[in-house]
Design an enzyme around this catalytic site. Structure first.
Site, short mmCIF file in Angstrom:
data_model
loop_
_atom_site.label_atom_id
_atom_site.label_comp_id
_atom_site.label_asym_id
_atom_site.label_seq_id
_atom_site.Cartn_x
_atom_site.Cartn_y
_atom_site.Cartn_z
N LYS A 233 38.95 54.48 21.52
CA LYS A 233 38.56 53.63 20.39
C LYS A 233 37.36 54.26 19.70
CE LYS A 233 35.67 50.57 19.52
NZ LYS A 233 35.45 50.92 18.12
N GLU B 271 26.97 57.36 28.29
CA GLU B 271 26.06 58.21 27.51
C GLU B 271 25.39 57.30 26.50
OE1 GLU B 271 25.35 61.26 28.07
OE2 GLU B 271 26.95 61.90 29.40
N LEU B 272 24.15 56.90 26.78
CA LEU B 272 23.53 55.81 26.01
C LEU B 272 22.37 56.32 25.14
CD1 LEU B 272 23.68 53.22 28.94
CD2 LEU B 272 25.42 53.72 27.21
N GLU C 146 14.84 53.60 19.11
CA GLU C 146 15.42 54.78 18.46
C GLU C 146 15.27 54.62 16.95
OE1 GLU C 146 19.47 54.59 20.23
OE2 GLU C 146 19.19 56.73 20.47
N ALA D 245 34.47 54.59 16.62
CA ALA D 245 33.64 53.60 15.92
C ALA D 245 34.32 53.20 14.61
CB ALA D 245 32.26 54.19 15.63
N ARG E 36 34.63 65.52 23.78
CA ARG E 36 33.84 65.64 25.01
C ARG E 36 34.41 64.73 26.10
NH1 ARG E 36 27.31 65.29 24.40
NH2 ARG E 36 27.55 63.08 24.82
N GLY F 279 27.35 55.36 23.31
CA GLY F 279 26.87 54.41 22.31
C GLY F 279 25.52 53.89 22.70
N SER F 280 25.19 52.71 22.22
CA SER F 280 23.85 52.16 22.46
C SER F 280 23.70 51.64 23.89
CB SER F 280 23.60 51.02 21.48
OG SER F 280 24.54 50.00 21.70
N CYS G 157 21.29 60.79 19.46
CA CYS G 157 20.64 60.28 20.66
C CYS G 157 19.59 61.26 21.15
CB CYS G 157 21.67 60.04 21.75
SG CYS G 157 22.69 61.48 22.04
N ARG H 210 18.71 67.30 12.84
CA ARG H 210 20.13 67.42 13.11
C ARG H 210 20.76 66.05 12.86
NH1 ARG H 210 22.77 67.80 18.87
NH2 ARG H 210 24.85 68.50 18.34
N SER I 24 22.27 70.67 23.25
CA SER I 24 23.71 70.41 23.41
C SER I 24 24.49 71.71 23.50
CB SER I 24 24.24 69.61 22.21
OG SER I 24 23.46 68.47 22.02
P1 NAP Z 1 27.22 51.06 19.49
O1 NAP Z 1 26.97 49.99 18.52
O2 NAP Z 1 26.85 50.87 20.90
O3 NAP Z 1 28.77 51.41 19.34
C1 NAP Z 1 29.37 52.47 20.07
C2 NAP Z 1 30.84 52.17 20.22
O4 NAP Z 1 31.00 51.00 21.00
C3 NAP Z 1 31.57 51.91 18.91
O5 NAP Z 1 32.86 52.42 18.99
C4 NAP Z 1 31.59 50.40 18.86
O6 NAP Z 1 32.62 49.86 18.09
C5 NAP Z 1 31.81 50.08 20.31
N1 NAP Z 1 31.42 48.73 20.69
C6 NAP Z 1 30.45 47.96 20.17
N2 NAP Z 1 30.41 46.77 20.82
C7 NAP Z 1 31.38 46.81 21.76
C8 NAP Z 1 31.84 45.89 22.75
N3 NAP Z 1 31.27 44.68 22.91
N4 NAP Z 1 32.85 46.25 23.53
C9 NAP Z 1 33.42 47.45 23.39
N5 NAP Z 1 33.05 48.37 22.48
C10 NAP Z 1 32.02 48.06 21.68
O7 NAP Z 1 26.49 52.41 19.05
P2 NAP Z 1 26.56 53.15 17.65
O8 NAP Z 1 25.63 52.48 16.72
O9 NAP Z 1 27.97 53.37 17.21
O10 NAP Z 1 26.01 54.60 18.06
C11 NAP Z 1 24.68 54.89 18.14
C12 NAP Z 1 24.19 54.82 19.59
O11 NAP Z 1 24.91 55.75 20.37
C13 NAP Z 1 22.74 55.22 19.71
O12 NAP Z 1 22.09 54.36 20.60
C14 NAP Z 1 22.81 56.63 20.28
O13 NAP Z 1 21.68 57.03 20.99
C15 NAP Z 1 24.02 56.53 21.15
N6 NAP Z 1 24.58 57.86 21.42
C16 NAP Z 1 24.41 58.39 22.67
C17 NAP Z 1 24.89 59.66 22.94
C18 NAP Z 1 24.71 60.27 24.30
O14 NAP Z 1 25.41 61.23 24.60
N7 NAP Z 1 23.83 59.76 25.15
C19 NAP Z 1 25.55 60.40 21.95
C20 NAP Z 1 25.70 59.82 20.69
C21 NAP Z 1 25.21 58.55 20.45
P3 NAP Z 1 32.36 49.42 16.57
O15 NAP Z 1 32.06 50.65 15.84
O16 NAP Z 1 33.61 48.81 16.13
O17 NAP Z 1 31.19 48.49 16.61
#
Ligand code: NAP
Length: 495
Positions: free
Chosen positions: A192, A268-269, A399, A194, A177, A246-247, A302, A296, A459
């Site tokens: 990068k 996209e949070l 969440e 996860a 995407r 991500g978060s 998210c 799903r 989606s």
């Molecule tokens: P996350 O902890 O925020 O991590 C997302 C990505 O960011 C991972 O690649 C992570 O690397 C990286 N990251 C973490 N800390 C960082 C930093 N300080 N600097 C740069 N990169 C960093 O989220 P997650 O647990 O993987 O994913 C779940 C979250 O994603 C949920 O909140 C969900 O709602 C959200 N999400 C949103 C959407 C959308 O389209 N809105 C879609 C899917 C998911 P590491 O893996 O190495 O920690």
């Protein structure tokens, strides 16, 4: 709860599929180890066992990757749109040709059932096909100045080298995407993935090379120390854009870092989706919609229904049917036949779900099905339905990211719209009603970037995906998705 797992050892075929993936960094078209040959483990969440070891990039490796993207940018920006179209369409075809292996790889590293992993590969590939066409439609304009003494020529140019950061829950689709529109627009990138799910992205790197993507256009950096590696790249001023999924917590940190060099951002949070069932809804459709919106990806989405509001006159009937459907789901290792619910991503993820359930029941919620994590290996949690969840329960604010459906009753449309909007998030909402006027009224009043009306999944690569409030900035997919990777250039011409 019984976890339906026939075998926890990897089969010979599974070992071959994992072994075929390059586990080095992809920088400037070459695969190579990280500094000091550092690696980290990728773990199968259904067993907790190590699946593979992949390169653990250092900040210097990250910088090499960004330098490669910067070096490739001018020539890639100059490619013909048709060339970028061809690469994306070849990659699209290769992904579908290899769907069995790609889906298996994703199931092994992430846990989702094979059928869902296949669905994600198709969805992910579709972003390449969609954005291939968008590459041919980058538009502009020609206009006479109001005073008649000049012409305005308006065109679009690639933003420049991009940093792309993706989460573990959709390891392939969250990547395509971003990579799809970046390539279509003529941008190079460093991606990068996860740390829990790097294998899918590494497999995609091989496919992009086979599809003929020029060296250095997409560089892949896998690492354990995301902050240490990415922050210097964001602050370097060499990248012109950050696209992050991500978060919300990490997104806010990255927005601050981007402010330093005023990077373009797409964010996209997180979400906290309300799912509203009105009294006049078709209950069978509403239950099917809730199953889709909740289950799903085992609820690790998210877009997952996080707060299910049901009219007080139908909540008992709805709860009984939903609990029956959830209780019938087969839980097990995602690779096993017929499994519909895999493990959660890791121990911390499962513990958070268990804590949220304990908090809700401690405040008076009743368990209609599920509610207790099983013993044994793997991070499984049973499909769970809670009713009578009070609005101040933690799960109404955070969440859940797991297979737990919390039901809360409401009496009036006004009350439920206010409750649905009472959150800092605004990604998606779901509404089930057979009253057209109410449907439109409520859809317009809900504070979210997307609304599912009588459907539990929104989606679609051809639709603009994204949130408002603390759920993010910008949109991915649709015809606007490519704009996030383009800058507008206006040339004033004297006449
Ligand atoms: P996350 O902890 O925020 O991590 C997302 C990505 O960011 C991972 O690649 C992570 O690397 C990286 N990251 C973490 N800390 C960082 C930093 N300080 N600097 C740069 N990169 C960093 O989220 P997650 O647990 O993987 O994913 C779940 C979250 O994603 C949920 O909140 C969900 O709602 C959200 N999400 C949103 C959407 C959308 O389209 N809105 C879609 C899917 C998911 P590491 O893996 O190495 O920690």
């Amino acid at each position: 709860m019984a976890v339906d797992t026939t075998s926890t050892a990897l089969s010979d075929h599974e070992i071959r599929v994992v072994d075929r993936v390059r586990t080095d960094l992809l920088i400037g078209g070459s695969w190579g180890p990280a500094e000091g040959e550092a690696t980290f483990d990728v773990v199968d969440p259904s067993t907790g066992r190590v699946l593979a070891r992949v390169a653990d990039a250092s900040p210097q490796d990250g910088r090499r990757a960004l330098d490669a993207a910067v070096a490739a940018q001018p020539s890639f920006a100059a490619t013909a749109p048709r060339e970028r179209y061809d690469v994306l369409m070849r990659a699209y075809a290769l992904m579908l040709e290899r769907i069995d292996d790609l889906a298996l790889l994703m199931t092994l590293e992430m846990g989702k059932p094979l059928a869902e992993a296949r669905g994600e590969i198709t969805y992910a590939a579709e972003f390449f096909r969609h954005f291939a066409s968008e590459a041919l439609r980058i538009d502009g304009g020609y206009q006479t100045a109001p005073a008649g003494n000049a012409r305005f020529l308006v065109g679009k140019q690639p933003v420049g080298p991009c940093l792309l950061i993706t989460p573990w829950n959709f390891p392939m689709a969250m990547g395509t995407r971003k990579i799809g529109p970046a390539i279509a627009a003529g941008c190079t990138s460093v991606i990068k993935p996860a740390h829990q799910t790097p294998l899918s992205m590494l497999a995609l790197g091989g496919i992009l090379q086979e599809a003929g993507l020029p060296d250095g256009v997409v560089n892949i950096v896998t690492c354990l120390r995301a902050g240490e590696v990415m922050e210097p790249l964001i602050r370097s001023g060499l990248a012109r854009k950050l696209s992050f999924t991500g978060s919300t917590k990490v997104g806010k940190v990255l927005l601050e870092q981007c402010a330093d060099k005023v990077l373009r951002t797409s964010m996209e949070l997180g979400g906290n989706a309300p799912f509203i069932v009105f009294e006049d809804a078709d209950l069978d459709e509403a239950v099917a919609g809730a199953m889709a919106a909740k289950m799903r990806n085992m609820g690790e989405a998210c877009t997952a229904a996080n707060r299910i509001f049901v009219h007080e006159n139908v909540i008992d009937a709805f709860g009984t049917r939903l609990a029956q459907a959830m209780g019938d789901l087969r839980v097990g290792r995602g690779t096993d036949d017929g499994v519909q619910v895999g493990p959660l991503i890791d121990e911390a993820g499962r513990q958070k779900v268990a804590d949220l359930v304990a908090d809700a029941t401690g405040r008076g919620a009743q368990v209609l099905t599920g509610g207790e994590a099983p013993d044994g290996e793997g991070w499984f949690y049973p499909p769970t339905v809670l009713t009578g969840v009070p609005r101040d329960a933690r799960m109404a604010e955070e969440e859940i990211f797991g297979p737990v459906a919390p039901l809360t009753s409401f009496a009036s449309e006004e009350e439920v719209v206010a409750a649905a909007n009472d959150t800092p998030y605004g990604l998606v909402s779901y509404v089930f009603t057979n009253d057209l006027r109410r449907a439109l009224r409520v859809a317009e009043a809900l504070e979210s970037g997307m609304v599912g009306l009588n459907q539990g999944v929104v989606s679609n690569p051809a639709a603009p995906f994204g949130g408002i409030k603390e759920s993010g900035l910008g949109r991915e997919g649709g015809s606007v998705g490519i704009e996030e990777f383009l800058e507008i250039k206006y040339i004033g011409i004297a006449t």
